[in-house]
Design a protein around this motif. Structure first.
Motif, PDB file in Angstrom:
ATOM      1  N   LYS B  43       0.467  -1.104   0.121  1.00  0.00           N
ATOM      2  CA  LYS B  43       0.224  -0.256  -0.039  1.00  0.00           C
ATOM      3  C   LYS B  43       0.859   1.444   0.003  1.00  0.00           C
ATOM      4  O   LYS B  43       2.107   1.151   0.712  1.00  0.00           O
ATOM      5  CB  LYS B  43      -0.629   0.028   1.177  1.00  0.00           C
ATOM      6  CG  LYS B  43      -1.412  -1.237   1.271  1.00  0.00           C
ATOM      7  CD  LYS B  43      -2.980  -0.823  -0.106  1.00  0.00           C
ATOM      8  CE  LYS B  43      -3.923  -1.959  -0.152  1.00  0.00           C
ATOM      9  NZ  LYS B  43      -3.948  -2.788  -1.101  1.00  0.00           N
ATOM     10  N   HIS B  44       0.088   2.397  -0.435  1.00  0.00           N
ATOM     11  CA  HIS B  44       0.698   4.067  -0.056  1.00  0.00           C
ATOM     12  C   HIS B  44      -0.132   4.841   1.081  1.00  0.00           C
ATOM     13  O   HIS B  44      -1.367   4.751   0.609  1.00  0.00           O
ATOM     14  CB  HIS B  44       1.098   4.694  -1.427  1.00  0.00           C
ATOM     15  CG  HIS B  44      -0.029   4.585  -2.149  1.00  0.00           C
ATOM     16  ND1 HIS B  44      -1.903   5.829  -1.670  1.00  0.00           N
ATOM     17  CD2 HIS B  44      -0.903   3.781  -2.908  1.00  0.00           C
ATOM     18  CE1 HIS B  44      -1.979   4.924  -2.848  1.00  0.00           C
ATOM     19  NE2 HIS B  44      -2.532   4.089  -3.200  1.00  0.00           N
ATOM     20  N   GLY B  45       0.327   5.351   1.774  1.00  0.00           N
ATOM     21  CA  GLY B  45       0.007   6.187   2.201  1.00  0.00           C
ATOM     22  C   GLY B  45       1.163   7.481   2.813  1.00  0.00           C
ATOM     23  O   GLY B  45       0.285   8.638   2.774  1.00  0.00           O
ATOM     24  N   ALA B  53       3.567   2.128   4.881  1.00  0.00           N
ATOM     25  CA  ALA B  53       2.483   1.708   4.232  1.00  0.00           C
ATOM     26  C   ALA B  53       3.096   0.938   3.371  1.00  0.00           C
ATOM     27  O   ALA B  53       2.773  -0.321   2.719  1.00  0.00           O
ATOM     28  CB  ALA B  53       1.297   2.299   3.822  1.00  0.00           C
ATOM     29  N   CYS B  54       4.167   0.883   2.559  1.00  0.00           N
ATOM     30  CA  CYS B  54       4.767   0.528   1.237  1.00  0.00           C
ATOM     31  C   CYS B  54       5.797  -0.504   1.811  1.00  0.00           C
ATOM     32  O   CYS B  54       7.176  -0.781   0.626  1.00  0.00           O
ATOM     33  CB  CYS B  54       5.197   1.820   0.107  1.00  0.00           C
ATOM     34  SG  CYS B  54       6.576   2.626   1.030  1.00  0.00           S
ATOM     35  N   LEU B  64      10.962   1.332   2.296  1.00  0.00           N
ATOM     36  CA  LEU B  64      10.074   1.832   1.533  1.00  0.00           C
ATOM     37  C   LEU B  64       9.992   1.880   0.234  1.00  0.00           C
ATOM     38  O   LEU B  64      10.911   2.585   0.018  1.00  0.00           O
ATOM     39  CB  LEU B  64      10.568   3.336   2.659  1.00  0.00           C
ATOM     40  CG  LEU B  64      10.143   2.676   4.410  1.00  0.00           C
ATOM     41  CD1 LEU B  64      10.367   4.519   4.104  1.00  0.00           C
ATOM     42  CD2 LEU B  64       8.763   2.570   4.532  1.00  0.00           C
TER      43      LEU B  64
HETATM   44  S1  FES Z   1       3.627   5.347   1.149  1.00  0.00           S
HETATM   45 FE1  FES Z   1       4.579   5.794   2.965  1.00  0.00          FE
HETATM   46  S2  FES Z   1       6.842   5.490   3.072  1.00  0.00           S
HETATM   47 FE2  FES Z   1       6.365   4.791   1.210  1.00  0.00          FE
END
Ligand code: FES
Ligand code: FES
Lengths: 804, 163
Positions: B43-45, B53-54, B64
């Motif tokens: 995922k990405h946040g 999230a990634c 990351l």
């Molecule tokens: S998407 Fe938030 S740390 Fe990579």
């Protein structure tokens, strides 16, 4: 004023399966620590969230947003953007002229701004292109000619005469969006009866939900049917808005709420990007997706309103409250959102915990050139609860009464009605207080300087008693399909991570005597599922849960009847449970019923009972079919040298009605405490001249794994007579007392009052420094501004308690 | 994907499978996993290295994926959340997350699981503090972290054959 549960109108559903009122009716599924129904997908990465959707030929949408907090738009020229290779369509305000908003009384948002922009991030144009980089490049080519206007950056500035022009053209006084002014009982007389009167001014900063998933929506238009997948908490709201703005019949619009990456209130409002992708799909004939960046999510916001509060309370020498006057001023940001409701909420629930005989509330929400505030976990209640609890601590100090005792003396009793007309039913307020005080040994041990404990209580709704738009239809509806293909529950309720799908499966399995895994759940799809108003106000367990039980009991009766008529026995003799109905298996019973009646499906619905509110203008916000009650003690160390606060442990006791699933309950309590600590100590959505200070995950400080203390949770089951198996909410209530308990504990530790949250180390040090110099040792707002509130509507006790 | 910049072929091992894909020079590993290989479990946040999230494993290390260019990890062995279970058998971390409710909305879960996996690969008996430390780059807004920390502890014990 007190009466037994039977005296209270409202549908009594019975505490056990099948409406069985026998004490100790054994549960098969309810109360068991089962994992959530979507557990495997979530831990394997198989769950498809909104941004995981990819459709053939899909275009990417990016919104061009205002760089100015407040400006007139002289012109928008998208010619160059339209001719960029890879760009399929560019929309501007003329393409979407109809305004919208979540409440009928506040339809003040445009999908794309026409004449002016009101905050940094206000959408001006929408581009659909073959991919996101191309859409972004196209946005840079759109020429917008702005005439910059003076920024209104705070509550104080909003109360001044506008420098250039008001933010909205239709406000009566400057930038004041909304007033509320209500009086219950004779407040002046109440103050005259007091031996002691105290006043305080406090401030609660705004904060963002920071759900880990950024908002995302994808639309498809085929034939004359529009489908939108979106990370929304309230697909019904989005459905209504799409129908209105796009001028499509409701029956031609389908909104599917995708599995959620967190909501906390931030995805209740309908948003510009949802309408924009829908319109772009209609214009281009291709699927279109828009996923916001994290920065855009901060601008989308709808988070906690910053609230300035003034409270005045009169009490007798022995601590009985005689009157209270509460004033709030809410910084609403650029648009209305649900702000009218929020404003009411800042005054509605003070009376749910304390029997205040005379109560005056004046609230005002102002517009500022900042991202729009809206509902965040606790919607308008955490701020006044913080103010009230700190104020009562100080009142207890003044009167030299133990702060717990002062509160206990004024507690609202179960099965009573408050002065502002709220119907209170089951209440564990006394019990949660006793239990949390005992578990924490509250202030019973000697505490060194720097170590402190704080205590507070609160109340919260189990669903708003009235819908967002006036109607007499059910708030939640369930269809239940049972046939040789299995059991499926259809409901509009939206699982935002809280586990509502699991709750629905639990209740239906319990009623039909099945294992939970035998019940399939289809939710939050307006094309398939009957209406549920959405995941807000902690309404889903109570309302969708009751609707599910209603449908399941009807189904149970059909199956029992089919089995009974075959065997020629009376239905009452047919036992349901352990996968069987009477002598036959569940599947056989279904076959018998299908043989006898053809397709079998049942439906259930829930609407709150009448008579839960008073009868006066404004009585629609606050009432609920049931309330939860929570007490918390926070134990912490505060360092007088650095001002840093280290929370050691949080004790929470919560009146949950009944525990439906302990795993989910723990998740909600832990998560509530976590969010409360974030707001108490770190989180702030703050601005400088209309520019967000820190629209990023890194700079917007939240508690991390290393920051979280131990949490001791005590659950009190009061078995609410109208709750599904007696259950009440747990998603929001447990956060409320934690914020004031932190501030109270800091005072206990260091002797200084920080009358505003978040309490950052610099505030603690300032207060200590001030005290060292002989000052009062307090940091917080100095004064409450002069606000031209209208005269209060005096609500007579009759009107307050008259049943609607 | 992006207009400027050239594309090239990159070879990776993803969850044990050799993959070859064309990527733009400026494409991140996150984008390649999600958009080119359609492994959307990651995922990405933020896409700025701020939320965790990634998180994926790159040659066994916690990374990351939004901060790595796909071209930088040419030839590397990548493990994502989709590579944790063996067929229908969940990894003990996944089992424990499920049982203890450590995944609520589930959006941080992939990143949490990969950070936890990196920890347990190095340290089979972590203390609570070590677990919290290992997860301190992963933001979760739902759980308050408590059930996640517990789940990692339970999984570690099971992996040691204790429970
Ligand atoms: S998407 Fe938030 S740390 Fe990579
Ligand atoms: S489970 Fe929702 S963010 Fe962690």
């Amino acid at each position: 004023m007190s009466a037994g549960p039977e005296a209270w109108a409202g549908r009594r559903l019975g505490a056990g399966p099948g409406g069985d009122d026998e004490p100790g009716a054994a549960f098969r599924v309810v109360g068991k620590a089962l994992p959530r129904v979507d557990g495997v997908q979530k831990v394997t990465g198989a769950t498809i969230y909104a941004d995981d959707i990819e459709l053939p030929g899909m275009l990417a949408c990016v919104l061009l947003r205002s760089p100015h907090p407040h400006a007139r738009i002289r012109s928008v020229d998208a010619t160059a953007a339209r001719s960029l290779p890879g760009v399929t369509a560019v929309l501007t305000s003329e393409d979407l002229p109809i305004r919208f908003g979540p409440l009928p009384i506040s339809q003040d948002e445009e999908v794309l701004a026409s004449a002016k922009v009101r905050y940094v991030g206000d959408p001006v144009a929408a581009v659909a292109a073959r991919d996101e980089p191309t859409a972004r490049a196209a946005c840079k080519l759109i020429e917008v000619d702005y005439e910059v206007l003076a920024t209104v950056g705070s509550i104080e500035e909003a109360l001044e005469v506008p420098v250039d022009e008001p933010i909205h053209g239709d406000t009566e006084i400057g930038n004041i969006h909304r007033f509320v002014a209500l009086e219950f009982g004779d407040v002046d007389e109440g103050f005259a009866l007091a031996d002691h009167v105290r006043e305080d001014v406090l401030f609660y900063e705004g904060s963002n939900h920071l759900a880990m998933e950024e908002h995302s929506a994808t639309a498809v238009f085929a034939g004359d049917q529009l489908t939108l997948w979106s990370s929304t908490q309230a697909p019904h709201n989005v459905h209504r808005v799409l129908s209105k703005v796009l001028e499509l019949p409701m029956g031609h619009v389908r909104v599917v709420a995708t599995p959620h990456g967190g909501g906390f209130g931030g995805k209740v409002d309908p948003f510009a990007h949802e309408v924009a992708v829908a319109k772009l799909a209609m214009v281009t004939g291709r699927p279109v997706k828009c996923t916001l960046t994290r920065e855009e999510v901060f601008y989308n916001h709808r988070g906690r309103h910053p609230v300035l509060m003034w409270v005045r309370t009169g009490a007798t020498r022995d601590g009985k409250i005689t009157a209270m006057h509460f004033r709030t001023a809410l910084d609403g940001g650029a648009y209305a959102s649900l702000g009218v409701a929020t404003t009411h909420y800042t005054g509605a629930l003070q009376t749910a915990t304390y029997a205040i005989p005379a109560y005056r509330f004046e609230g005002a929400r102002v517009f500022t050139n900042k991202a729009t505030c809206g509902p965040k976990r606790g919607h308008g209640v955490p701020q006044p609860r913080f103010g009230l609890e700190i104020h009562l601590d100080k009142l207890a100090d003044d009167l030299a009464i133990d702060p717990v005792v002062l509160r206990q003396q004024n507690f609202v009793k179960p099965y009573t009605r408050t002065v502002n007309g709220l119907r209170i039913t089951s209440s564990g307020l006394e019990e949660v207080t006793e239990k949390v005080v005992a578990a924490s040994a509250f202030r019973r041990r000697p505490r060194p300087v720097g170590h402190g404990q704080g205590f507070a209580v609160s109340a919260y709704l189990c669903g708003a008693g009235f819908p967002m738009y006036l109607n007499r239809m059910p708030h939640s509806e369930v269809n239940l399909k049972v046939d040789r293909g299995g059991v499926t529950v259809f409901c509009g309720a939206t699982d935002i991570g809280q586990g509502s799908d699991t709750v629905l499966a639990t209740l239906v399995a319990e009623e039909l005597g099945l294992a939970r895994g035998d019940v399939r759940v289809v939710t939050a799809d307006t094309g398939l599922t009957p209406v549920d108003l959405g995941s807000y106000s902690s309404r889903v367990t109570f309302m969708a849960g009751n609707a599910a039980i209603d449908a399941a009991r009807k189904m149970r009766a059909i199956l029992v009847d089919a089995v009974a008529s075959r065997g020629g026995q009376p239905g009452a003799a047919v036992r349901v449970g352990d996968g069987g109905i009477g002598e036959v298996s569940f599947e056989e019973a279904v076959a018998l019923a299908e043989e006898a009646r053809g397709t079998i499906s049942t439906s259930g619905s829930y609407a709150p009972p009448k008579g839960i509110s008073g009868r006066f203008r404004g009585s629609g916000v606050g009432p609920s079919p049931a309330f939860t009650f929570t007490a918390a003690v926070v134990d912490l160390d505060a360092d007088p040298l650095t001002g840093e606060v280290r929370v050691n442990k949080v004790f929470v006791a919560h009146d949950i009605g009944r525990i439906l699933n302990p795993v989910l309950v723990r998740g909600q309590v832990d998560g509530s405490v976590y969010m409360a600590l974030g707001e108490a100590l770190m989180e702030e959505q703050s601005y400088r001249k209309g520019l967000h200070h820190h629209p990023s995950v890194l700079e917007y400080k939240t508690p991390l794994a290393l920051d979280m203390p131990a949490i001791e949770t005590i659950l009190v089951e009061t078995i609410d007579p109208e709750g599904p198996y007696g259950a009440k909410e747990v998603g929001q209530g447990p956060m409320l007392p934690v914020v004031p308990a932190v501030v109270s504990a800091i005072h206990d530790a260091l002797g200084v009052w920080i009358d505003e949250v978040p309490v950052t180390p610099d505030k603690v040090l300032r207060a200590l420094d001030q005290r060292a110099k002989g000052g009062e040792g307090r940091v917080g707002p100095r004064r409450f501004p002069d606000i031209p509130y209208p005269p209060c509507t005096k609500v007579s006790p009759d009107a307050a308690t008259a049943s609607l | 994907m992006s207009p400027p910049g050239s594309s090239r072929v990159v070879r990776l091992s993803v969850n044990g499978e050799p993959r070859e894909t064309i990527v733009a020079e400026n494409e991140t590993l996150l984008e390649v996993l999600r958009e080119r290989l359609r492994l959307t479990g990651t995922k990405h946040g933020c896409e700025l290295g701020e939320c965790g999230a990634c998180t994926v494993l790159v040659d066994g290390d916690q990374k990351l994926s939004c901060l790595l260019l796909a071209t930088e990890v040419e030839g590397a062995a990548i493990v994502t959340v989709e590579g944790l279970a063996s067929g229908p058998d969940l990894h003990p971390l996944q089992d424990a997350f499920m049982e203890l409710g450590a995944s609520q909305c589930g959006y941080c879960t992939a990143g949490m699981l990969m950070s936890a996996k990196a920890l347990l690969d190095e340290n089979d008996e972590p203390t609570e503090g070590e677990i919290r430390d290992a997860l301190s780059g992963n933001v979760c807004r739902c759980t308050g972290y408590a059930s996640i920390v517990d789940a990692v502890g339970v999984a570690a014990a099971r992996l040691r054959g204790e429970r």
